[in-house]
Design an enzyme around this catalytic site. Sequence first.
Site, short mmCIF file in Angstrom:
data_model
loop_
_atom_site.label_atom_id
_atom_site.label_comp_id
_atom_site.label_asym_id
_atom_site.label_seq_id
_atom_site.Cartn_x
_atom_site.Cartn_y
_atom_site.Cartn_z
N LYS A 205 0.91 -1.23 -0.12
CA LYS A 205 -0.06 0.05 -0.09
C LYS A 205 0.78 1.15 0.04
O LYS A 205 1.99 1.26 0.66
CB LYS A 205 -0.80 -0.15 1.36
CG LYS A 205 -1.83 1.08 1.34
CD LYS A 205 -2.68 0.89 2.58
CE LYS A 205 -3.70 2.04 2.65
NZ LYS A 205 -4.56 2.00 3.85
N SER B 133 -9.65 1.93 3.11
CA SER B 133 -8.54 2.73 2.05
C SER B 133 -7.64 1.88 1.14
O SER B 133 -7.13 2.22 0.38
CB SER B 133 -7.82 3.95 2.88
OG SER B 133 -7.05 3.34 3.82
N SER C 177 -9.72 -0.40 7.35
CA SER C 177 -9.14 -0.26 5.98
C SER C 177 -8.37 -1.62 5.37
O SER C 177 -8.27 -1.56 4.14
CB SER C 177 -8.12 0.69 5.74
OG SER C 177 -8.87 2.10 5.58
N1 GLN Z 1 -13.30 4.38 6.48
C1 GLN Z 1 -12.40 4.51 7.58
C2 GLN Z 1 -11.93 6.24 7.27
O1 GLN Z 1 -12.16 6.95 6.27
C3 GLN Z 1 -11.19 3.98 7.96
C4 GLN Z 1 -9.88 4.38 7.25
C5 GLN Z 1 -8.81 3.20 7.47
O2 GLN Z 1 -8.83 2.21 8.43
N2 GLN Z 1 -7.76 3.95 7.13
O3 GLN Z 1 -11.41 6.92 8.10
#
Ligand code: GLN
Length: 499
Positions: A82, A165, A189
């Site tokens: 990532k 994400s 994420s």
């Molecule tokens: N969807 C969540 C956010 O927007 C989690 C994102 C994540 O785990 N990096 O913060």
Amino acid sequence: MALSTIDLHDLELVELTACLRERKVSAIETARHFLARAHKHEALGVYLDRNEAITLAQASAADQRIAGGTAGTLEGVPIAHKDIFVTKDFVTTAGSRILHGYRSPFDATVVARLAAQGAVTLGKLNCDEFAMGSSNENSAATALGQTGPAPVPNPWNTAHIPGGSSGASAVAVAARLAPGTTGTDTGGSIRQPASFCGVTGIKPTYGRASRYGMVAFASSLDQAGPMARTARDCALLLSAMCGPDPDRDSTALDMEAEDFSRLLEQPLAGVRIGVPHEFFGPGVSADVARAVDAALAQFEQLGARRVPVSLPRTELAIPVYYIIAPAEASSNLSRFDGVKFGHRAAQYSDLADMYRKTRTEGFGDEVKRRIMIGTYVLSHGYYDAYYLQAQKIRRMLADDFQQAFKQCDVIAGPVAPTVAWKIGEKSDDPVANYLADIFTLPASLAGLPGMSVPVGFGEGGLPVGLQLMGNYFQEAQLLQMAHQFQLATDYHRRKPQGF
Ligand code: GLN
């Protein structure tokens, strides 16, 4: 096994590792095969950066170690990271314009640990900007020069988002572009894109993996983890990723790396699965509820028992997370000011103007929104009303889990209330995005390990994931549960058409 290179991308990561060790295929051939796949499926837009010369050099070094009898546990296995992990040989952008072209002078600890076991890096994977998002729609990929579609499409149904994400980390595995990838999970994420793309992913206990070199979003929540096709593959990757990092990350636990594969083959007789009724309310769509229920029935067949439990503050996880995460983000992102990293505005009058223009140009809307929310909840007069309250409820949420774990060994429920939604469906409505995080946020706030296991398909032929949550340090048990489930089912073997 007769091995033609055509089959390489269909092998599970553990199988590929064995083929490399037994020299049925070389690391160079393997790397070439996956680079060719990347070219063939360039239109998916999963990569933000690749460097074929580096990948091939790493593969050739792996071949030498295999020949010399010093192979690591992942020797010659190609993986992709990532784009939140900094890498010295690849550009790191965190999906943000503000880091356009940024090259780190060092590798993140997780990247270095995987490389130390012989993993070969294919490239850097598209993600929501600074890991803020759940759909890949917050990535600045297009502005960063990525010519693929935005967002990266879900390979099961290209009209839908892949999740986020770590969206491209899940797509790369589902589309057989890499046998395993890294992701990060702050509020879901790893688990949510794994669920939406039909792959397996695990977020370990907070502190298991070092955060050194992981571009910080919300430091008290951020945690690295692997994605792959199976729990067995994830166990191998996770064993390489975790371990103390005393001089670099004080929140990395002082616990030696574990062999997370050690319980895989143990049967599930007598395991108590806690089923929180708050995870099965009217907000859960029928297709998801059906697949999750069938998975729980399958676990019963394997000898486990269902135990009703309660996580009464589940709904509060959303406001609590969306106070704490932006608060920490507003502080972490203050370092991007045009001085030390990446983008700097071309024209400005003085220092303050340079900061302002750089940040205005460099950050996307969602990142700006979170910086504003975070600054607000931390400001004098609001700190007690929002931030402090959120911290108190965070503790209560963690306590609720400990109450539940008195009655059960693991907790299971859906990863998300629905399957992957349509591209654009929620892009103008941040709150709709936030609400969809309801089932992943509780384990994040409590710092508990959680994983997603493919358990079926719902509307639009889109995958459904089951979430397994364990008590602190019980990753091996979660992986055992998932592995035993995967021995009895074949959802993890299905692949999207055209890949
Ligand atoms: N969807 C969540 C956010 O927007 C989690 C994102 C994540 O785990 N990096 O913060």
